[in-house]
Design an enzyme around this catalytic site. Structure first.
Site, PDB file in Angstrom:
ATOM      1  N   ASP A 176      -1.365   0.248  -7.405  1.00 38.75           N
ATOM      2  CA  ASP A 176      -0.603   0.370  -6.155  1.00 38.75           C
ATOM      3  C   ASP A 176       0.493   1.431  -6.256  1.00 38.75           C
ATOM      4  O   ASP A 176       1.570   1.275  -5.678  1.00 38.75           O
ATOM      5  CB  ASP A 176       0.004  -0.981  -5.758  1.00 38.75           C
ATOM      6  CG  ASP A 176       0.293  -1.077  -4.266  1.00 38.75           C
ATOM      7  OD1 ASP A 176      -0.065  -0.144  -3.529  1.00 38.75           O
ATOM      8  OD2 ASP A 176       0.890  -2.072  -3.847  1.00 38.75           O
ATOM      9  N   THR A 195       4.835   3.283  10.489  1.00 38.11           N
ATOM     10  CA  THR A 195       6.114   2.655  10.138  1.00 38.11           C
ATOM     11  C   THR A 195       7.194   3.677   9.811  1.00 38.11           C
ATOM     12  O   THR A 195       8.313   3.297   9.497  1.00 38.11           O
ATOM     13  CB  THR A 195       5.941   1.729   8.921  1.00 38.11           C
ATOM     14  OG1 THR A 195       5.515   2.514   7.800  1.00 38.11           O
ATOM     15  CG2 THR A 195       4.941   0.624   9.190  1.00 38.11           C
ATOM     16  N   ARG A 237       6.375   6.564  -7.628  1.00 34.67           N
ATOM     17  CA  ARG A 237       6.249   5.116  -7.897  1.00 34.67           C
ATOM     18  C   ARG A 237       5.623   4.852  -9.266  1.00 34.67           C
ATOM     19  O   ARG A 237       5.864   3.816  -9.880  1.00 34.67           O
ATOM     20  CB  ARG A 237       5.404   4.507  -6.767  1.00 34.67           C
ATOM     21  CG  ARG A 237       5.304   3.007  -6.768  1.00 34.67           C
ATOM     22  CD  ARG A 237       4.756   2.532  -5.432  1.00 34.67           C
ATOM     23  NE  ARG A 237       4.415   1.122  -5.459  1.00 34.67           N
ATOM     24  CZ  ARG A 237       4.065   0.415  -4.382  1.00 34.67           C
ATOM     25  NH1 ARG A 237       4.006   1.002  -3.196  1.00 34.67           N
ATOM     26  NH2 ARG A 237       3.769  -0.863  -4.459  1.00 34.67           N
ATOM     27  N   ASP A 240       1.362   4.046  -4.787  1.00 35.92           N
ATOM     28  CA  ASP A 240       1.448   4.938  -3.626  1.00 35.92           C
ATOM     29  C   ASP A 240       2.427   6.077  -3.903  1.00 35.92           C
ATOM     30  O   ASP A 240       3.489   5.860  -4.478  1.00 35.92           O
ATOM     31  CB  ASP A 240       2.076   4.246  -2.420  1.00 35.92           C
ATOM     32  CG  ASP A 240       1.361   3.042  -1.893  1.00 35.92           C
ATOM     33  OD1 ASP A 240       0.634   3.193  -0.921  1.00 35.92           O
ATOM     34  OD2 ASP A 240       1.589   1.961  -2.442  1.00 35.92           O
ATOM     35  N   GLY A 261      -1.700   1.398   6.516  1.00 35.62           N
ATOM     36  CA  GLY A 261      -2.860   0.496   6.611  1.00 35.62           C
ATOM     37  C   GLY A 261      -3.697   0.468   5.352  1.00 35.62           C
ATOM     38  O   GLY A 261      -4.818  -0.042   5.364  1.00 35.62           O
ATOM     39  N   GLY A 262      -3.149   0.997   4.267  1.00 38.87           N
ATOM     40  CA  GLY A 262      -3.904   1.076   3.010  1.00 38.87           C
ATOM     41  C   GLY A 262      -4.300  -0.268   2.441  1.00 38.87           C
ATOM     42  O   GLY A 262      -5.191  -0.348   1.602  1.00 38.87           O
ATOM     43  N   ASN A 279      -1.864   4.506  -1.721  1.00 37.71           N
ATOM     44  CA  ASN A 279      -2.861   4.062  -2.698  1.00 37.71           C
ATOM     45  C   ASN A 279      -4.277   4.028  -2.128  1.00 37.71           C
ATOM     46  O   ASN A 279      -4.467   3.867  -0.923  1.00 37.71           O
ATOM     47  CB  ASN A 279      -2.518   2.659  -3.195  1.00 37.71           C
ATOM     48  CG  ASN A 279      -2.502   1.628  -2.081  1.00 37.71           C
ATOM     49  OD1 ASN A 279      -1.505   1.493  -1.389  1.00 37.71           O
ATOM     50  ND2 ASN A 279      -3.606   0.912  -1.886  1.00 37.71           N
ATOM     51  N   TRP A 312       3.330   6.296   4.589  1.00 39.62           N
ATOM     52  CA  TRP A 312       4.386   5.310   4.856  1.00 39.62           C
ATOM     53  C   TRP A 312       5.739   5.948   5.160  1.00 39.62           C
ATOM     54  O   TRP A 312       6.609   5.294   5.718  1.00 39.62           O
ATOM     55  CB  TRP A 312       4.552   4.380   3.654  1.00 39.62           C
ATOM     56  CG  TRP A 312       3.363   3.542   3.361  1.00 39.62           C
ATOM     57  CD1 TRP A 312       2.381   3.788   2.451  1.00 39.62           C
ATOM     58  CD2 TRP A 312       3.003   2.297   3.976  1.00 39.62           C
ATOM     59  NE1 TRP A 312       1.448   2.793   2.459  1.00 39.62           N
ATOM     60  CE2 TRP A 312       1.806   1.859   3.383  1.00 39.62           C
ATOM     61  CE3 TRP A 312       3.594   1.518   4.974  1.00 39.62           C
ATOM     62  CZ2 TRP A 312       1.180   0.667   3.758  1.00 39.62           C
ATOM     63  CZ3 TRP A 312       2.969   0.328   5.331  1.00 39.62           C
ATOM     64  CH2 TRP A 312       1.775  -0.079   4.729  1.00 39.62           C
TER      65      TRP A 312
END
Lengths: 542, 257
Positions: free
Chosen positions: A298, A171, A325, A300, A187-188, A255, A237
């Site tokens: 999460d 992406t 994050r 990431d 795809g995590g 993540n 990502w």
């Protein structure tokens, strides 16, 4: 007639001046600020432009020049490239469009047919393309990398680099280093085993691959219990950064999976939620730093590594700055990965400091639970994929921020099934934020969005521009001390980069979820940003 | 999200009657609030605002056809019950959990204690002595700043309606909050807040005008956390109150229960 002829001559001149984008040009992009040659502007990813035609004094005279309405209703999160008067951008999910950067008129559109197997989490979209020579590169949501002729949009090669049916996707805009195209797998949320790979730019042949989860016998493999490494996620990502002096390419890793339940993956889960520094020629790991070991929130590290050369505690140093994050702002030595500083930039309750090696001291209570655990920041983080910016002129680091933000983290048991989401629970909102329920649901102590300027030497907040709603917008700064950003409310605006004062705004009717950029064509400076599902471009009124 | 089908005869949902509550999770107020919205949007058409429209079940009093844990309920919401009128909902785990939170919280509140109301008498009070129509809209008639009650009987439980009449400020749903703005020239405007962003604010005022203000032009603006509706606790007898509640419960709007 003379004017018309002059205009034609200028247009022809600008088009004829299109030279191949060598890697040397990409490395020295700051020497041609009229162009925007890679996703973050330069390999340092400061998203800082040397253009100064638009200033704090005249920014109020910005006028909309043109709009590109994409034929997709998906979130528009991309940053275009501009090369010698030609803009290259995407139309979600994976079409590529070449436009006249001065008028928005389309030269060509490449339509990519996405496999029905594609199942990317969090948006069927691309954040942009890369260019090398006269070839464009896009990573697709069905895990292909496609090379296109930049003059015609004709495909040159198309390589499948991951199994879409298993959740692998791309992406982000690819990174170019020398003769290679580098991409990482999303795809995590599907229990993939993440990797970053380099392809030969000419042929698409794989040059190297770095698994973001070490396999048996590799250092770090022991940080995953049992077979959990096989489905541990650790995806990519956003685009990495590159340092030519050390020949290191830096990437933020996502993540571990399952996202919200770490019971079956005891250990730190390397290299999830880390930055990895790889030799750009071989893909060998030079160093890593893990921001959030054994994550269940999460968190990431889906942020752009921002590279800055500046004195640190009295001596010149090659630094990496990172607003994560997980709510903390970090300064690392990018030569060796040494932790230099970490400090919360939003409310944080999952840790209370660092040990002497820079490892966060996580509170024992900070664990996902069946009943739900209250954690700050919440699931979208203190920031996220939103592009930060660093201005060498102001010396400030600018972060798209969510503050007063929390989630209740609930874990559940979940069996892995290939190609299906593998979350192990999920977050629940703790407040009725605007993003959740409409504006009048909020109270004063609710979550809010802001552009936050911090002094990277101390991590202290210098100023903030507070928004009513949250923000997914990236930030651009310029050498005239302007800062451009936006938010979910559908405004795009300019601030004084030194003080945070609002100087100009435009209502664009859709959330700004992308990183703004700037360029010139024939000496006229333009500012561009995606909002809603369209690309808007402004310049000073003539 | 998928709405439940409308056929009541096939809409059997939870099996085996039981009023027993298992020891369950604690839920945050925000979960209950969000759950109420999700219940209204997804469940109320078949189960009704009181949760009692399916024979043998009273969702809001914890009465199911068998003993159900929170996990059971969340799973049933998401997966449905094959062969019955209960479809699987296109809903993530978190949203399903908020509905569980709403059901559990509702079960902890006693049902309405007033009974014997007469809807026809209640309508007369509503339109006359009560003066309710000066603010509330029903059946397409009346002002719009206060909540439209045309289908309140399809959305709210009698106990909730009763409470709102007696103690209007006890629970003001966020979508019904009023805002007060004072412009730089000193004029004051109140109305229901419809939207707000960093630079502007939109409301519907008490004269039904849609108004938008640049925040920079305001001397002050504040969201009112209390209701501007007076309490009818001492203004209506208990019978009158029961009558008005009966009338409001009868207002189902254009929706099919």
């Amino acid at each position: 007639m003379k004017t018309y002829a002059l205009a034609l001559w200028i247009l022809a001149g600008s088009l004829f001046a299109q030279n191949p984008v060598t890697f040397d040009r990409i490395l020295n992009a700051d020497k041609e600020p009229q162009n925007w040659l890679s996703y973050s502007g330069t390999t340092k990813s400061q998203r800082y432009s040397l253009l100064t035609q638009i200033t704090p004094d005249n920014v109020k005279n910005l006028e909309l020049q043109w709009v590109f309405q994409s034929r997709s209703l998906e979130k528009y999160e991309s940053t275009p490239l501009v090369v010698d008067g030609v803009m290259y951008t995407v139309q979600n999910p994976d079409d590529v469009v070449a436009l006249d950067a001065a008028t928005g008129r389309v030269f060509w559109t490449y339509s990519y047919q996405v496999s029905p197997d594609a199942r990317p989490c969090c948006g069927r979209l691309s954040r942009g393309v890369a260019i090398l020579g006269e070839t464009l590169y896009i990573g697709t949501i069905d895990a292909h990398v496609v090379a296109l002729d930049a003059k015609t949009g004709k495909a040159i090669w198309d390589m499948e680099v991951g199994k879409a049916a298993s959740g692998y996707a791309i992406t982000h805009a690819p990174q170019i280093v020398k003769d290679k195209v580098i991409v990482g797998m999303a795809g995590g949320e599907y229990g993939i085993r993440g990797y970053i790979l380099a392809l030969d730019a000419k042929t698409g042949k794989e040059a190297w691959r770095f698994y973001t989860i070490p396999g048996p016998g590799e250092p770090g493999h022991e940080s995953w219990a049992g077979d959990s490494w096989k489905t541990g996620g650790a995806s990519v990502w956003v685009t990495g950064s590159y340092d030519p002096d050390t020949n290191l390419t830096f990437w933020g890793i996502g993540n571990p999976g399952p996202d919200w339940n770490g019971d079956n993956r005891a250990g730190d889960n390397l290299y999830s939620n880390s930055v990895v520094a790889l030799d750009a020629d071989t893909g060998k790991l030079k160093w890593y730093y893990q921001f959030s070991p054994h994550d269940e929130f999460d968190y990431d590290s889906v942020q752009i590594p921002v590279l800055v050369d500046m004195p640190w505690q009295g001596r010149p140093r090659k630094l990496m700055m990172w607003a994560n994050r997980n709510g903390l702002f970090y300064v690392l030595d990018r030569v060796n990965g040494q932790f230099l500083m970490g400090k919360p930039f939003v409310k944080v309750n999952w840790m209370n400091g660092f040990d002497e090696r820079g490892r966060p001291m996580k509170l024992a209570s900070a664990a996902s639970s069946k009943e739900g655990t209250f954690i700050l920041p919440g699931n979208q983080g203190g920031t996220n994929y939103y592009n930060p910016s660093y201005s060498p002129r102001t010396g400030l680091f600018y972060i798209p921020t969510w503050d007063n933000y929390s989630s209740m983290y609930v874990k559940q048991d979940q069996e892995f099934v290939e190609g299906r989401t593998f979350g192990g629970g999920g977050p629940r909102p703790t407040t009725s934020a605007p993003a959740v329920g409409g504006f009048n649901y909020r109270s004063d102590d609710d979550i809010y969005g802001a552009v936050r300027a911090i002094d990277p030497k101390t991590g202290d907040k210098k100023w903030e521009f507070k928004m009513a709603d949250v923000t997914d917008a990236g930030i651009l700064t310029t050498a005239s001390d302007l800062l451009f950003s936006g938010g979910r409310e559908g405004y795009f605006y300019a601030l004084d980069a030194r003080e945070g004062k609002l100087l100009w705004k435009a209502s664009v009717g859709g959330a700004v979820r992308s990183g703004p950029m700037t360029y010139t064509v024939n000496g006229r400076q333009y500012v561009a940003v995606d909002a809603g599902n369209s690309l808007f471009v402004w310049a000073l009124r003539q | 999200m998928t709405a439940f089908p409308m056929n009541r005869s096939t809409a059997c949902v939870f099996f085996l009657a039981s009023t027993a509550l298992l020891a369950q999770h604690e839920y945050a107020p925000a979960d209950v609030e969000n759950g109420g919205r999700n219940y209204t949007n997804n469940c109320v058409y078949c189960h009704g605002p009181e949760g009692d429209q399916i024979p043998g079940i009273n969702l809001l009093q914890g009465k199911f056809r068998r003993t159900l844990s929170d996990d059971d309920i969340a799973r049933t919401i998401r997966e449905g019950i094959p062969g019955t009128g209960m479809p699987a909902q296109n809903m993530n785990e978190g949203n399903a959990r908020t509905i569980v939170a709403y059901l559990r919280a509702s079960a902890a509140v006693p049902a309405s204690t007033i009974a014997g109301g007469n809807a026809a008498r209640g309508k007369t009070i509503f339109e006359g002595k009560g003066g309710c129509t000066s603010c509330h809209r029903t059946a397409g008639t009346g002002p719009r700043a206060a909540p439209d009650l045309s289908d309140i009987g399809a959305l709210r439980r009698a106990v909730e309606i009763e409470k709102s009449i007696v103690d209007p400020s006890a629970v003001v749903l966020p979508q019904n909050r009023f805002v007060k703005v004072v412009t730089k020239d000193g004029s004051t405007v109140t109305g229901r807040l419809m939207n707000q962003d960093t630079f502007t604010l939109q409301l519907i005022d008490t004269q039904d005008r849609l108004r938008s203000f640049p925040i920079a032009d305001l001397r002050q603006h504040s969201v009112l956390t209390t209701s501007s509706m007076p309490s009818y606790k001492d203004k209506l007898s208990s019978q009158e109150l029961a009558d008005v509640v009966a009338y409001l419960v009868s207002l189902k709007g254009a929706r099919k229960p």
